[in-house]
Design a protein around this motif. Sequence first.
Motif, PDB file in Angstrom:
ATOM      1  N   SER A  35       0.823  -1.211   0.000  1.00 61.33           N
ATOM      2  CA  SER A  35       0.000   0.000   0.000  1.00 61.33           C
ATOM      3  C   SER A  35       0.861   1.267   0.000  1.00 61.33           C
ATOM      4  CB  SER A  35      -0.976   0.013   1.173  1.00 61.33           C
ATOM      5  OG  SER A  35      -0.312   0.180   2.394  1.00 61.33           O
ATOM      6  N   PHE A  36       1.995   1.252   0.710  1.00 60.56           N
ATOM      7  CA  PHE A  36       2.859   2.436   0.713  1.00 60.56           C
ATOM      8  C   PHE A  36       3.417   2.710  -0.685  1.00 60.56           C
ATOM      9  CE2 PHE A  36       6.829   4.768   1.358  1.00 60.56           C
ATOM     10  CZ  PHE A  36       6.343   5.852   2.086  1.00 60.56           C
ATOM     11  N   GLU A  37       3.852   1.643  -1.366  1.00 61.81           N
ATOM     12  CA  GLU A  37       4.376   1.813  -2.718  1.00 61.81           C
ATOM     13  C   GLU A  37       3.315   2.375  -3.661  1.00 61.81           C
ATOM     14  OE1 GLU A  37       6.547  -0.866  -6.219  1.00 61.81           O
ATOM     15  OE2 GLU A  37       6.350  -1.709  -4.205  1.00 61.81           O
ATOM     16  N   ILE A  38       2.097   1.855  -3.560  1.00 61.20           N
ATOM     17  CA  ILE A  38       0.999   2.361  -4.394  1.00 61.20           C
ATOM     18  C   ILE A  38       0.674   3.798  -4.013  1.00 61.20           C
ATOM     19  CG2 ILE A  38      -1.472   2.124  -4.906  1.00 61.20           C
ATOM     20  CD1 ILE A  38      -1.011  -0.963  -4.574  1.00 61.20           C
ATOM     21  N   GLY A  39       0.635   4.086  -2.721  1.00 58.23           N
ATOM     22  CA  GLY A  39       0.330   5.437  -2.254  1.00 58.23           C
ATOM     23  C   GLY A  39       1.317   6.466  -2.754  1.00 58.23           C
ATOM     24  N   VAL A  40       2.605   6.119  -2.757  1.00 55.30           N
ATOM     25  CA  VAL A  40       3.634   7.032  -3.258  1.00 55.30           C
ATOM     26  C   VAL A  40       3.477   7.220  -4.762  1.00 55.30           C
ATOM     27  CG1 VAL A  40       6.119   7.295  -3.641  1.00 55.30           C
ATOM     28  CG2 VAL A  40       5.282   6.605  -1.393  1.00 55.30           C
ATOM     29  N   GLU A  41       3.309   6.123  -5.504  1.00 56.13           N
ATOM     30  CA  GLU A  41       3.170   6.202  -6.963  1.00 56.13           C
ATOM     31  C   GLU A  41       1.944   7.011  -7.400  1.00 56.13           C
ATOM     32  OE1 GLU A  41       5.129   1.820  -7.916  1.00 56.13           O
ATOM     33  OE2 GLU A  41       3.008   2.167  -8.320  1.00 56.13           O
ATOM     34  N   GLN A  42       0.857   6.882  -6.670  1.00 58.20           N
ATOM     35  CA  GLN A  42      -0.394   7.529  -7.048  1.00 58.20           C
ATOM     36  C   GLN A  42      -0.596   8.876  -6.331  1.00 58.20           C
ATOM     37  OE1 GLN A  42      -2.424   6.196  -9.469  1.00 58.20           O
ATOM     38  NE2 GLN A  42      -0.854   4.634  -9.677  1.00 58.20           N
ATOM     39  N   ASN A  43       0.419   9.320  -5.587  1.00 61.21           N
ATOM     40  CA  ASN A  43       0.368  10.593  -4.861  1.00 61.21           C
ATOM     41  C   ASN A  43      -0.823  10.652  -3.899  1.00 61.21           C
ATOM     42  OD1 ASN A  43       1.436  13.082  -4.169  1.00 61.21           O
ATOM     43  ND2 ASN A  43       0.213  14.172  -5.692  1.00 61.21           N
ATOM     44  N   LEU A  44      -0.985   9.600  -3.108  1.00 63.96           N
ATOM     45  CA  LEU A  44      -2.106   9.497  -2.171  1.00 63.96           C
ATOM     46  C   LEU A  44      -1.683   9.682  -0.718  1.00 63.96           C
ATOM     47  CD1 LEU A  44      -3.854   6.423  -3.821  1.00 63.96           C
ATOM     48  CD2 LEU A  44      -4.596   8.811  -3.931  1.00 63.96           C
ATOM     49  N   ILE A  45      -0.396   9.856  -0.470  1.00 64.01           N
ATOM     50  CA  ILE A  45       0.105   9.998   0.894  1.00 64.01           C
ATOM     51  C   ILE A  45      -0.088  11.450   1.332  1.00 64.01           C
ATOM     52  CG2 ILE A  45       2.088   9.710   2.430  1.00 64.01           C
ATOM     53  CD1 ILE A  45       1.187   7.087   1.121  1.00 64.01           C
ATOM     54  N   GLY A  46      -0.758  11.642   2.453  1.00 63.66           N
ATOM     55  CA  GLY A  46      -0.999  12.978   2.974  1.00 63.66           C
ATOM     56  C   GLY A  46      -0.066  13.302   4.129  1.00 63.66           C
ATOM     57  N   PRO A  47      -0.183  14.500   4.686  1.00 62.55           N
ATOM     58  CA  PRO A  47       0.699  14.923   5.780  1.00 62.55           C
ATOM     59  C   PRO A  47       0.302  14.332   7.135  1.00 62.55           C
ATOM     60  CG  PRO A  47      -0.811  16.699   5.228  1.00 62.55           C
ATOM     61  CD  PRO A  47      -1.047  15.593   4.224  1.00 62.55           C
ATOM     62  N   THR A  48      -0.893  13.750   7.234  1.00 62.43           N
ATOM     63  CA  THR A  48      -1.343  13.186   8.509  1.00 62.43           C
ATOM     64  C   THR A  48      -1.826  11.759   8.308  1.00 62.43           C
ATOM     65  OG1 THR A  48      -3.590  13.996   8.158  1.00 62.43           O
ATOM     66  CG2 THR A  48      -2.079  15.441   9.379  1.00 62.43           C
ATOM     67  N   ILE A  49      -1.922  11.058   9.416  1.00 63.07           N
ATOM     68  CA  ILE A  49      -2.441   9.691   9.407  1.00 63.07           C
ATOM     69  C   ILE A  49      -3.565   9.612  10.429  1.00 63.07           C
ATOM     70  CG2 ILE A  49      -1.911   7.282   9.964  1.00 63.07           C
ATOM     71  CD1 ILE A  49       0.874   7.734   8.902  1.00 63.07           C
ATOM     72  N   ARG A  50      -4.645   8.952  10.056  1.00 62.19           N
ATOM     73  CA  ARG A  50      -5.779   8.761  10.956  1.00 62.19           C
ATOM     74  C   ARG A  50      -5.890   7.274  11.262  1.00 62.19           C
ATOM     75  NH1 ARG A  50     -11.281   7.502  10.783  1.00 62.19           N
ATOM     76  NH2 ARG A  50     -12.521   8.688  12.278  1.00 62.19           N
ATOM     77  N   GLY A  51      -5.964   6.948  12.532  1.00 67.54           N
ATOM     78  CA  GLY A  51      -6.093   5.552  12.940  1.00 67.54           C
ATOM     79  C   GLY A  51      -7.477   5.264  13.476  1.00 67.54           C
ATOM     80  N   ASP A  52      -7.960   4.062  13.258  1.00 62.27           N
ATOM     81  CA  ASP A  52      -9.269   3.650  13.755  1.00 62.27           C
ATOM     82  C   ASP A  52      -9.250   2.145  13.955  1.00 62.27           C
ATOM     83  OD1 ASP A  52     -11.861   3.811  14.619  1.00 62.27           O
ATOM     84  OD2 ASP A  52     -12.725   4.332  12.675  1.00 62.27           O
ATOM     85  N   THR A  53     -10.188   1.661  14.739  1.00 63.53           N
ATOM     86  CA  THR A  53     -10.314   0.224  14.969  1.00 63.53           C
ATOM     87  C   THR A  53     -11.749  -0.200  14.725  1.00 63.53           C
ATOM     88  OG1 THR A  53     -10.833   0.479  17.332  1.00 63.53           O
ATOM     89  CG2 THR A  53      -8.505   0.192  16.740  1.00 63.53           C
ATOM     90  N   THR A  54     -11.904  -1.456  14.436  1.00 70.10           N
ATOM     91  CA  THR A  54     -13.218  -2.074  14.360  1.00 70.10           C
ATOM     92  C   THR A  54     -13.072  -3.491  14.894  1.00 70.10           C
ATOM     93  OG1 THR A  54     -15.157  -2.475  12.974  1.00 70.10           O
ATOM     94  CG2 THR A  54     -13.013  -2.975  12.001  1.00 70.10           C
ATOM     95  N   THR A  55     -14.166  -4.086  15.261  1.00 68.93           N
ATOM     96  CA  THR A  55     -14.113  -5.455  15.759  1.00 68.93           C
ATOM     97  C   THR A  55     -14.740  -6.398  14.746  1.00 68.93           C
ATOM     98  OG1 THR A  55     -16.201  -5.138  16.958  1.00 68.93           O
ATOM     99  CG2 THR A  55     -14.169  -4.800  18.191  1.00 68.93           C
ATOM    100  N   LEU A  56     -14.163  -7.566  14.634  1.00 68.95           N
ATOM    101  CA  LEU A  56     -14.685  -8.626  13.784  1.00 68.95           C
ATOM    102  C   LEU A  56     -15.152  -9.736  14.710  1.00 68.95           C
ATOM    103  CD1 LEU A  56     -11.678  -8.689  11.308  1.00 68.95           C
ATOM    104  CD2 LEU A  56     -13.845  -7.510  10.981  1.00 68.95           C
ATOM    105  N   LEU A  57     -16.439  -9.990  14.727  1.00 66.54           N
ATOM    106  CA  LEU A  57     -16.985 -11.027  15.594  1.00 66.54           C
ATOM    107  C   LEU A  57     -16.730 -12.395  14.984  1.00 66.54           C
ATOM    108  CD1 LEU A  57     -20.393  -9.334  16.451  1.00 66.54           C
ATOM    109  CD2 LEU A  57     -18.298  -9.309  17.788  1.00 66.54           C
ATOM    110  N   VAL A  58     -16.413 -13.355  15.830  1.00 67.68           N
ATOM    111  CA  VAL A  58     -16.185 -14.713  15.352  1.00 67.68           C
ATOM    112  C   VAL A  58     -17.119 -15.663  16.081  1.00 67.68           C
ATOM    113  CG1 VAL A  58     -13.811 -14.350  14.620  1.00 67.68           C
ATOM    114  CG2 VAL A  58     -14.246 -15.032  16.947  1.00 67.68           C
ATOM    115  N   TYR A  59     -17.572 -16.651  15.361  1.00 65.64           N
ATOM    116  CA  TYR A  59     -18.483 -17.644  15.891  1.00 65.64           C
ATOM    117  C   TYR A  59     -17.740 -18.964  15.977  1.00 65.64           C
ATOM    118  CZ  TYR A  59     -21.933 -14.163  14.540  1.00 65.64           C
ATOM    119  OH  TYR A  59     -22.647 -13.004  14.405  1.00 65.64           O
ATOM    120  N   GLY A  60     -18.152 -19.814  16.870  1.00 66.03           N
ATOM    121  CA  GLY A  60     -17.527 -21.125  16.984  1.00 66.03           C
ATOM    122  C   GLY A  60     -16.570 -21.181  18.157  1.00 66.03           C
TER     123      GLY A  60
END
Length: 190
Positions: free
Chosen positions: A118-143
Amino acid sequence: METFTDENIKGKVLDHLGLVSSVVEEIGLIDKVDKLLPLERNKGVNVTMGQRVSAMILNGLGFIDDRLYLFEKFLENKPVDRLFGEGVKAEHFNDDALGRCLDSIAEYGVTKFFTEISFEIGVEQNLIGPTIRGDTTTLLVYGEYQEDSISDEEEPRPKHGHSKAKRPDLKQMILHLATTGSSGFPIWME
Protein backbone atom coordinates in the motif's frame (compact mmCIF):
# COMPACT_ATOMS: atom_id res chain seq x y z
CA MET A 1 -21.33 -19.05 -43.33
CA GLU A 2 -21.57 -20.28 -39.76
CA THR A 3 -24.97 -20.50 -38.11
CA PHE A 4 -25.24 -19.23 -34.55
CA THR A 5 -26.45 -21.91 -32.15
CA ASP A 6 -26.39 -22.43 -28.39
CA GLU A 7 -23.32 -24.63 -28.85
CA ASN A 8 -21.13 -22.02 -30.55
CA ILE A 9 -22.29 -18.92 -28.65
CA LYS A 10 -21.13 -18.59 -25.10
CA GLY A 11 -21.47 -15.58 -22.84
CA LYS A 12 -19.32 -14.52 -19.92
CA VAL A 13 -20.29 -12.29 -17.00
CA LEU A 14 -17.96 -9.37 -16.40
CA ASP A 15 -20.13 -7.01 -14.32
CA HIS A 16 -17.96 -4.54 -12.39
CA LEU A 17 -14.99 -6.92 -12.27
CA GLY A 18 -13.53 -5.47 -15.48
CA LEU A 19 -13.29 -2.07 -13.82
CA VAL A 20 -11.65 -3.52 -10.70
CA SER A 21 -9.30 -5.60 -12.83
CA SER A 22 -8.24 -2.54 -14.82
CA VAL A 23 -7.38 -0.71 -11.58
CA VAL A 24 -5.40 -3.75 -10.38
CA GLU A 25 -3.52 -3.62 -13.69
CA GLU A 26 -3.03 0.16 -13.61
CA ILE A 27 -1.45 0.14 -10.13
CA GLY A 28 0.66 -2.90 -10.99
CA LEU A 29 -0.64 -4.92 -8.05
CA ILE A 30 0.14 -8.32 -9.54
CA ASP A 31 3.79 -7.37 -10.17
CA LYS A 32 4.10 -5.84 -6.68
CA VAL A 33 2.81 -9.02 -5.04
CA ASP A 34 5.02 -11.20 -7.26
CA LYS A 35 8.05 -9.12 -6.22
CA LEU A 36 7.33 -9.81 -2.52
CA LEU A 37 6.20 -13.41 -2.98
CA PRO A 38 8.16 -14.75 -5.95
CA LEU A 39 7.05 -18.06 -7.33
CA GLU A 40 8.96 -20.15 -9.80
CA ARG A 41 6.69 -21.60 -12.43
CA ASN A 42 7.37 -25.27 -12.05
CA LYS A 43 5.35 -28.35 -12.78
CA GLY A 44 1.77 -27.80 -11.66
CA VAL A 45 2.05 -24.04 -11.03
CA ASN A 46 -0.14 -22.11 -13.45
CA VAL A 47 -0.70 -18.73 -11.79
CA THR A 48 1.54 -16.41 -9.79
CA MET A 49 0.88 -15.23 -6.26
CA GLY A 50 -0.05 -11.81 -7.67
CA GLN A 51 -2.68 -13.35 -9.93
CA ARG A 52 -4.05 -15.30 -6.96
CA VAL A 53 -4.28 -12.15 -4.80
CA SER A 54 -5.95 -10.31 -7.67
CA ALA A 55 -8.48 -13.12 -8.03
CA MET A 56 -9.28 -13.07 -4.31
CA ILE A 57 -9.78 -9.29 -4.46
CA LEU A 58 -12.17 -9.68 -7.39
CA ASN A 59 -14.02 -12.39 -5.51
CA GLY A 60 -14.28 -10.24 -2.39
CA LEU A 61 -15.51 -7.25 -4.38
CA GLY A 62 -17.92 -9.52 -6.21
CA PHE A 63 -19.95 -9.62 -3.00
CA ILE A 64 -19.36 -13.34 -2.70
CA ASP A 65 -18.79 -15.00 0.65
CA ASP A 66 -17.88 -18.49 -0.48
CA ARG A 67 -15.33 -20.94 0.82
CA LEU A 68 -12.06 -21.45 -1.06
CA TYR A 69 -13.15 -24.77 -2.49
CA LEU A 70 -16.01 -22.95 -4.30
CA PHE A 71 -13.72 -20.32 -5.83
CA GLU A 72 -13.41 -22.07 -9.19
CA LYS A 73 -17.21 -22.04 -9.46
CA PHE A 74 -17.24 -18.25 -8.90
CA LEU A 75 -14.85 -17.85 -11.84
CA GLU A 76 -16.37 -20.38 -14.23
CA ASN A 77 -18.70 -17.86 -15.94
CA LYS A 78 -16.15 -15.00 -15.93
CA PRO A 79 -13.73 -14.12 -18.76
CA VAL A 80 -10.75 -15.37 -16.73
CA ASP A 81 -8.21 -14.95 -19.53
CA ARG A 82 -9.18 -11.26 -19.89
CA LEU A 83 -9.06 -10.65 -16.13
CA PHE A 84 -5.78 -12.45 -15.32
CA GLY A 85 -3.93 -13.05 -18.57
CA GLU A 86 -3.91 -15.27 -21.59
CA GLY A 87 -3.94 -18.98 -20.90
CA VAL A 88 -5.25 -18.60 -17.34
CA LYS A 89 -8.25 -20.78 -16.51
CA ALA A 90 -10.72 -20.87 -13.63
CA GLU A 91 -9.41 -24.25 -12.46
CA HIS A 92 -5.97 -22.71 -11.85
CA PHE A 93 -7.50 -20.91 -8.86
CA ASN A 94 -8.30 -24.01 -6.84
CA ASP A 95 -8.42 -24.04 -3.05
CA ASP A 96 -4.89 -25.48 -2.81
CA ALA A 97 -3.38 -22.65 -4.88
CA LEU A 98 -5.26 -19.97 -2.95
CA GLY A 99 -4.47 -21.63 0.38
CA ARG A 100 -0.74 -21.69 -0.46
CA CYS A 101 -0.98 -17.99 -1.35
CA LEU A 102 -2.63 -17.15 1.97
CA ASP A 103 -0.02 -19.26 3.79
CA SER A 104 2.76 -17.37 1.99
CA ILE A 105 1.25 -14.03 2.99
CA ALA A 106 0.93 -15.19 6.60
CA GLU A 107 4.54 -16.38 6.59
CA TYR A 108 5.72 -13.08 5.10
CA GLY A 109 3.67 -11.17 7.69
CA VAL A 110 0.21 -9.85 6.89
CA THR A 111 0.84 -6.34 8.24
CA LYS A 112 4.25 -6.11 6.56
CA PHE A 113 2.80 -7.39 3.26
CA PHE A 114 -0.12 -4.94 3.28
CA THR A 115 1.97 -1.97 4.37
CA GLU A 116 4.77 -2.47 1.83
CA ILE A 117 2.35 -2.79 -1.07
CA SER A 118 0.00 0.00 0.00
CA PHE A 119 2.86 2.44 0.71
CA GLU A 120 4.38 1.81 -2.72
CA ILE A 121 1.00 2.36 -4.39
CA GLY A 122 0.33 5.44 -2.25
CA VAL A 123 3.63 7.03 -3.26
CA GLU A 124 3.17 6.20 -6.96
CA GLN A 125 -0.39 7.53 -7.05
CA ASN A 126 0.37 10.59 -4.86
CA LEU A 127 -2.11 9.50 -2.17
CA ILE A 128 0.10 10.00 0.89
CA GLY A 129 -1.00 12.98 2.97
CA PRO A 130 0.70 14.92 5.78
CA THR A 131 -1.34 13.19 8.51
CA ILE A 132 -2.44 9.69 9.41
CA ARG A 133 -5.78 8.76 10.96
CA GLY A 134 -6.09 5.55 12.94
CA ASP A 135 -9.27 3.65 13.75
CA THR A 136 -10.31 0.22 14.97
CA THR A 137 -13.22 -2.07 14.36
CA THR A 138 -14.11 -5.46 15.76
CA LEU A 139 -14.69 -8.63 13.78
CA LEU A 140 -16.98 -11.03 15.59
CA VAL A 141 -16.19 -14.71 15.35
CA TYR A 142 -18.48 -17.64 15.89
CA GLY A 143 -17.53 -21.12 16.98
CA GLU A 144 -15.01 -22.53 19.40
CA TYR A 145 -11.63 -20.81 19.54
CA GLN A 146 -9.14 -21.50 22.28
CA GLU A 147 -7.70 -18.18 23.44
CA ASP A 148 -4.30 -19.59 24.40
CA SER A 149 -3.89 -22.14 21.59
CA ILE A 150 -1.79 -19.80 19.43
CA SER A 151 1.69 -18.99 20.68
CA ASP A 152 2.88 -16.56 18.00
CA GLU A 153 2.11 -12.91 18.83
CA GLU A 154 1.61 -12.15 15.10
CA GLU A 155 -1.32 -14.54 14.85
CA PRO A 156 -4.85 -13.26 15.54
CA ARG A 157 -6.32 -14.42 18.84
CA PRO A 158 -10.10 -14.30 19.16
CA LYS A 159 -11.01 -13.21 22.70
CA HIS A 160 -13.88 -11.81 24.70
CA GLY A 161 -13.71 -8.08 25.35
CA HIS A 162 -15.55 -4.80 24.88
CA SER A 163 -17.69 -5.32 21.82
CA LYS A 164 -18.51 -2.33 19.62
CA ALA A 165 -21.30 -4.47 18.17
CA LYS A 166 -22.74 -4.96 21.67
CA ARG A 167 -22.23 -8.74 21.50
CA PRO A 168 -20.20 -9.60 24.63
CA ASP A 169 -21.22 -13.24 24.20
CA LEU A 170 -19.02 -13.60 21.10
CA LYS A 171 -15.27 -13.64 20.80
CA GLN A 172 -13.77 -11.02 18.54
CA MET A 173 -10.66 -9.78 16.84
CA ILE A 174 -9.74 -6.13 16.49
CA LEU A 175 -8.69 -4.66 13.16
CA HIS A 176 -6.54 -1.52 13.33
CA LEU A 177 -6.44 0.60 10.19
CA ALA A 178 -4.46 3.75 9.46
CA THR A 179 -5.39 5.98 6.53
CA THR A 180 -3.77 9.06 5.03
CA GLY A 181 -4.54 11.87 2.61
CA SER A 182 -7.83 13.41 1.59
CA SER A 183 -8.92 10.13 -0.02
CA GLY A 184 -8.50 8.18 3.22
CA PHE A 185 -6.02 5.84 1.55
CA PRO A 186 -5.26 2.81 3.78
CA ILE A 187 -1.55 2.74 4.56
CA TRP A 188 -1.29 0.29 7.49
CA MET A 189 -3.41 -2.39 9.10
CA GLU A 190 -3.00 -4.97 11.81
